[in-house]
Scaffold this motif. Structure first.
Motif, PDB file in Angstrom:
ATOM      1  N   PRO A 101       0.621  -1.315  -0.190  1.00 49.71           N
ATOM      2  CA  PRO A 101      -0.139   0.039   0.042  1.00 49.71           C
ATOM      3  C   PRO A 101       0.343   1.179  -0.208  1.00 49.71           C
ATOM      4  N   ARG A 102       2.395   1.189   0.558  1.00 44.93           N
ATOM      5  CA  ARG A 102       2.800   2.452   0.730  1.00 44.93           C
ATOM      6  C   ARG A 102       3.499   2.864  -1.002  1.00 44.93           C
ATOM      7  N   LEU A 103       4.217   2.003  -1.325  1.00 50.44           N
ATOM      8  CA  LEU A 103       4.423   1.596  -3.049  1.00 50.44           C
ATOM      9  C   LEU A 103       3.797   2.781  -3.540  1.00 50.44           C
ATOM     10  N   LEU A 104       2.545   1.559  -3.783  1.00 50.47           N
ATOM     11  CA  LEU A 104       1.243   2.239  -4.183  1.00 50.47           C
ATOM     12  C   LEU A 104       0.480   3.391  -4.078  1.00 50.47           C
ATOM     13  N   THR A 105       1.091   3.650  -2.582  1.00 51.91           N
ATOM     14  CA  THR A 105       0.572   5.322  -2.970  1.00 51.91           C
ATOM     15  C   THR A 105       1.847   6.186  -3.043  1.00 51.91           C
ATOM     16  N   ALA A 106       2.609   5.956  -2.613  1.00 53.64           N
ATOM     17  CA  ALA A 106       4.342   6.965  -3.743  1.00 53.64           C
ATOM     18  C   ALA A 106       3.818   7.127  -4.894  1.00 53.64           C
ATOM     19  N   LEU A 107       3.749   5.763  -5.879  1.00 50.33           N
ATOM     20  CA  LEU A 107       3.591   6.129  -7.317  1.00 50.33           C
ATOM     21  C   LEU A 107       2.655   6.841  -7.342  1.00 50.33           C
ATOM     22  N   VAL A 108       1.378   6.865  -6.451  1.00 51.66           N
ATOM     23  CA  VAL A 108       0.087   7.874  -6.853  1.00 51.66           C
ATOM     24  C   VAL A 108       0.315   9.435  -6.418  1.00 51.66           C
TER      25      VAL A 108
END
Length: 275
Positions: free
Chosen positions: A24-31
Motif C-alpha cells: 500500500p505504501r509503494l502504491l501510494t508513493a506511485l500515486v
C-alpha cells in the motif's frame, strides 16, 4: 525435497508479508509521483501564461517555469519518500556530497549557467539585436543558460559560451545599423547639387529608414576630390543589400547628371634637364 518445499514456502510467505506491509505504501508513493508530475506540468503552463503577460524575455519565462515546475515535483518526491519511511537526512547529506563533486567536475558548465542567468536578467541585449563581442558579430538568435547563438550574414551560426560574454566589452547595435558609404566628386562640381542628388537617391530606396535621418555631408578634401559621407540607417537584415543598391544608384545617377567622380591622380614635376 521437503527442505526445498519449505524454503520456497517461507520465501513466498515473506514476499506476501512484505507486499502486505509495503504494497500500500509503494502504491501510494506511485500515486503521489503521478499526481506530482501532473501538478508540475500545470505549474509550468500557469507560470508561462502569467509571465507572458509581464512581457518578459522568452528565455526568462522558460527558466522560471522550469524552476518552479522542478521545485513542485521535488516536493512530491519528498512526500513519496516519507510515505515509504525513507530517512531523508542521510539521503540529503549524501546528495550534498555528490553535488559538491559534480560542481567541481563541471566548473565550466556552472560558470556558463551563472553567466547565462546574468545575461537573462540584466538584459545587455535581446533576441533580434545585432551585437559584436569577443571578435565575432551577428544577430542574436537565441539565449540559453549555456550559450548565446548569433546568426551571421553568411547564413552560418556562431555559438558563444556565456562565460565568454559576461565581463567583455559588448557593442550592441540594436536592430538597425548606420551604413558607412561615401562618394567622391571633383572640386569643380556643384556640391549642393551633389548632396541634393544623394538625398533623392536615399529617399527612393525602400530599405533606407526615414528616422533616424541619414547623415550626408562633405567630410574630406582629398588630393583630387571632395569626399561626401553617405550614412543612412537601415534594418540589420538589409545592410548588405542596401549598401550595394545605394552604391549602384550613386554611380548611375552621377553619370546621368554629368557629375564627375575623379580617378586618383598626382601631379609630378621634373626639375632640371638631362645630364
Amino acid at each position: 525435497m521437503n527442505e526445498q518445499v519449505a524454503t520456497i514456502s517461507n520465501f513466498k510467505n515473506e514476499l506476501i508479508d512484505m507486499a502486505i506491509r509495503f504494497g500500500p505504501r509503494l502504491l501510494t508513493a506511485l500515486v503521489i509521483l503521478l499526481v506530482g508530475g501532473y501538478a508540475a506540468q500545470w505549474v509550468s503552463r500557469w507560470t508561462m501564461r502569467v509571465l507572458h503577460r509581464m512581457e518578459l524575455e522568452h528565455p526568462v519565462r522558460v527558466l522560471l517555469a522550469r524552476v518552479l515546475s522542478g521545485l513542485c515535483f521535488v516536493l512530491f518526491i519528498i512526500l513519496a519518500l516519507q510515505n515509504l519511511g525513507v530517512e531523508l537526512l542521510p539521503l540529503i547529506a549524501g546528495l550534498g556530497v555528490v553535488g559538491a563533486g559534480i560542481a567541481l567536475a563541471t566548473q565550466g558548465v556552472l560558470s556558463n549557467i551563472v553567466a547565462g542567468l546574468t545575461i537573462i536578467f540584466t538584459k545587455p541585449f535581446r533576441v533580434g539585436d545585432y551585437i559584436a563581442i569577443v571578435g565575432v558579430e551577428g544577430v542574436v538568435e537565441s539565449i540559453t543558460l549555456f550559450n548565446t547563438t548569433l546568426a551571421h550574414v553568411d547564413h552560418s551560426h556562431v555559438v558563444v559560451p556565456n562565460r565568454k560574454i559576461v565581463g567583455e566589452i559588448l557593442h550592441n547595435y540594436g536592430r538597425i545599423r548606420q551604413l558607412d558609404v561615401s562618394v567622391q566628386v571633383a572640386y569643380d562640381s556643384d556640391l549642393q547639387a551633389s548632396v541634393a542628388l544623394v538625398r533623392d537617391i536615399l529617399a527612393a530606396n525602400a530599405r533606407v529608414l526615414k528616422e533616424p535621418a541619414a547623415f550626408i555631408q562633405p567630410v574630406e578634401l582629398g588630393d583630387s576630390a571632395v569626399r561626401i559621407a553617405v550614412k543612412p540607417w537601415v534594418l540589420v537584415t538589409d545592410q548588405g543589400a542596401a549598401t550595394g543598391e545605394i552604391n549602384a544608384a550613386l554611380l548611375e545617377a552621377f553619370r546621368a547628371r554629368g557629375i564627375v567622380i575623379p580617378y586618383p591622380q598626382r601631379e609630378v614635376r621634373l626639375i632640371g634637364g638631362n645630364a
